[in-house]
Design a protein around this motif. Structure first.
Motif, mmCIF file in Angstrom:
data_model
loop_
_atom_site.group_PDB
_atom_site.id
_atom_site.type_symbol
_atom_site.label_atom_id
_atom_site.label_comp_id
_atom_site.label_asym_id
_atom_site.label_seq_id
_atom_site.Cartn_x
_atom_site.Cartn_y
_atom_site.Cartn_z
ATOM 1 N N GLU A 22 6.789 -3.146 -9.248
ATOM 2 C CA GLU A 22 6.482 -2.466 -10.700
ATOM 3 C C GLU A 22 4.905 -2.406 -10.714
ATOM 4 O O GLU A 22 4.032 -2.989 -10.349
ATOM 5 N N VAL A 23 4.575 -0.929 -10.901
ATOM 6 C CA VAL A 23 3.257 -0.312 -10.908
ATOM 7 C C VAL A 23 2.853 0.132 -11.982
ATOM 8 O O VAL A 23 3.451 1.180 -12.599
ATOM 9 N N LEU A 24 1.717 -0.344 -12.571
ATOM 10 C CA LEU A 24 1.329 0.228 -13.753
ATOM 11 C C LEU A 24 0.063 1.100 -13.344
ATOM 12 O O LEU A 24 -0.881 0.625 -12.784
ATOM 13 N N THR A 80 0.829 -1.302 -0.060
ATOM 14 C CA THR A 80 -0.068 -0.077 0.155
ATOM 15 C C THR A 80 1.005 1.252 -0.261
ATOM 16 O O THR A 80 0.609 2.157 -0.511
ATOM 17 N N ASP A 81 2.185 1.160 0.759
ATOM 18 C CA ASP A 81 3.084 2.290 0.646
ATOM 19 C C ASP A 81 3.564 2.526 -0.951
ATOM 20 O O ASP A 81 3.686 3.543 -1.332
ATOM 21 N N ALA A 82 3.779 1.273 -1.587
ATOM 22 C CA ALA A 82 4.275 1.341 -2.766
ATOM 23 C C ALA A 82 3.254 1.865 -3.755
ATOM 24 O O ALA A 82 3.310 2.868 -4.827
ATOM 25 N N VAL A 83 1.894 1.686 -3.534
ATOM 26 C CA VAL A 83 0.645 2.276 -4.322
ATOM 27 C C VAL A 83 0.695 3.845 -4.057
ATOM 28 O O VAL A 83 0.490 4.545 -5.040
ATOM 29 N N ALA A 84 0.906 4.274 -3.148
ATOM 30 C CA ALA A 84 1.150 5.796 -2.727
ATOM 31 C C ALA A 84 2.194 6.463 -3.422
ATOM 32 O O ALA A 84 1.924 7.646 -3.693
ATOM 33 N N ALA A 85 3.289 5.708 -3.218
ATOM 34 C CA ALA A 85 4.510 6.398 -3.672
ATOM 35 C C ALA A 85 4.353 6.381 -5.125
ATOM 36 O O ALA A 85 4.760 7.474 -6.007
ATOM 37 N N ALA A 86 4.006 5.502 -5.866
ATOM 38 C CA ALA A 86 3.623 5.464 -7.511
ATOM 39 C C ALA A 86 2.922 6.637 -7.681
ATOM 40 O O ALA A 86 3.052 7.334 -8.776
ATOM 41 N N VAL A 110 1.486 4.155 -17.879
ATOM 42 C CA VAL A 110 2.791 4.469 -17.476
ATOM 43 C C VAL A 110 3.315 3.289 -16.295
ATOM 44 O O VAL A 110 2.603 3.160 -15.225
ATOM 45 N N GLU A 111 4.330 2.629 -16.470
ATOM 46 C CA GLU A 111 4.836 1.719 -15.569
ATOM 47 C C GLU A 111 6.091 2.506 -14.849
ATOM 48 O O GLU A 111 7.009 3.015 -15.371
ATOM 49 N N VAL A 112 5.711 2.376 -13.560
ATOM 50 C CA VAL A 112 6.799 3.113 -12.720
ATOM 51 C C VAL A 112 7.414 1.966 -11.638
ATOM 52 O O VAL A 112 6.590 1.049 -11.406
ATOM 53 N N THR A 113 8.592 2.032 -11.710
ATOM 54 C CA THR A 113 9.453 0.957 -11.113
ATOM 55 C C THR A 113 10.058 1.553 -9.927
ATOM 56 O O THR A 113 10.688 2.700 -9.859
ATOM 57 N N GLN A 171 10.224 5.526 -15.202
ATOM 58 C CA GLN A 171 8.828 5.528 -15.465
ATOM 59 C C GLN A 171 8.755 5.330 -16.968
ATOM 60 O O GLN A 171 9.554 6.227 -17.728
ATOM 61 N N GLU A 172 8.266 4.394 -17.346
ATOM 62 C CA GLU A 172 7.932 4.186 -19.248
ATOM 63 C C GLU A 172 6.528 4.030 -19.473
ATOM 64 O O GLU A 172 5.766 3.507 -18.831
ATOM 65 N N PRO A 173 6.316 4.557 -20.595
ATOM 66 C CA PRO A 173 4.988 4.191 -21.188
ATOM 67 C C PRO A 173 4.688 2.614 -21.341
ATOM 68 O O PRO A 173 5.583 1.998 -21.515
ATOM 69 N N ASN A 174 3.768 2.342 -20.920
ATOM 70 C CA ASN A 174 2.992 0.851 -21.252
ATOM 71 C C ASN A 174 1.678 0.872 -21.333
ATOM 72 O O ASN A 174 0.906 1.598 -21.240
#
Length: 189
Positions: A90-92, A61-67, A101-104, A115-118
């Protein structure tokens, strides 16, 4: 990362992160205490639904917030992985403009590594689901106290848009639980 890659990563020993408990009704064995066996305030989630981090990592859930702080929008998929021997999330995200956008994120620090388009899955191309990834994860943790959530993704199951949550119980049993993305109801488990 597609579902087969996540399965391969999980079978090769990717280290899942313990999310914690939303209730304190879990049973434990004397040889392996669960988070419910501790009385520290860090072993229960806060009222906001975030769960404590596992040793060496951060809560999903912290990763969701950060992304979503890095890329505003709605999470449509999140999974733990390893990138060049670095544990990552890895968060889409479906951006507010409707693009993928995929955020790693570094799993320990939540620092954005890339951050990359996906491409977005079909289920994520329309409006955001009524039930967020964070809420779906909270529903699973209520259903499986002490579970470790390894991933969550928006999917279509028999014509119903659901969050598919991969979780591991405190005894190590792997399961996939579907949470209705419109109602929050657990539809399988």
């Amino acid at each position: 990362m597609n579902r087969n890659q996540r399965t391969l990563v999980a079978s090769l020993g990717a280290v899942p992160l313990t999310i914690g408990l939303l209730t304190s009704c879990a049973t434990t064995t004397p040889s392996t205490p669960s988070p419910a066996a501790t009385s520290s305030s860090s072993s229960t989630p806060s009222a906001s639904g975030t769960a404590p981090a596992a040793p060496g990592g951060t809560a999903i859930t912290d990763a969701v917030a950060a992304a979503t702080a890095a890329v505003p929008g709605d999470v449509v998929e999140i999974s733990d992985d390893t990138d060049r021997n670095v544990p990552v999330w890895e968060v889409l995200i479906r951006t507010t403009a409707g693009e993928g956008v995929e955020v790693t994120l570094d799993r320990a620090s939540l620092k954005v590594l890339s951050q990359e388009p996906n491409d977005l899955p079909d289920e994520a191309r329309g409006a955001a689901p009524a039930v967020s990834a964070k809420s779906a994860i909270a529903s699973v943790l209520q259903n499986q106290p002490g579970a470790t959530v390894e991933s969550a993704e928006l999917d279509d199951v028999n014509g119903r848009v659901v969050w598919e949550i991969d979780a591991r119980s405190s005894t190590g049993t792997q399961s996939r639980i579907s949470v209705d993305a419109a109602t929050g109801e657990i539809v399988t488990g």
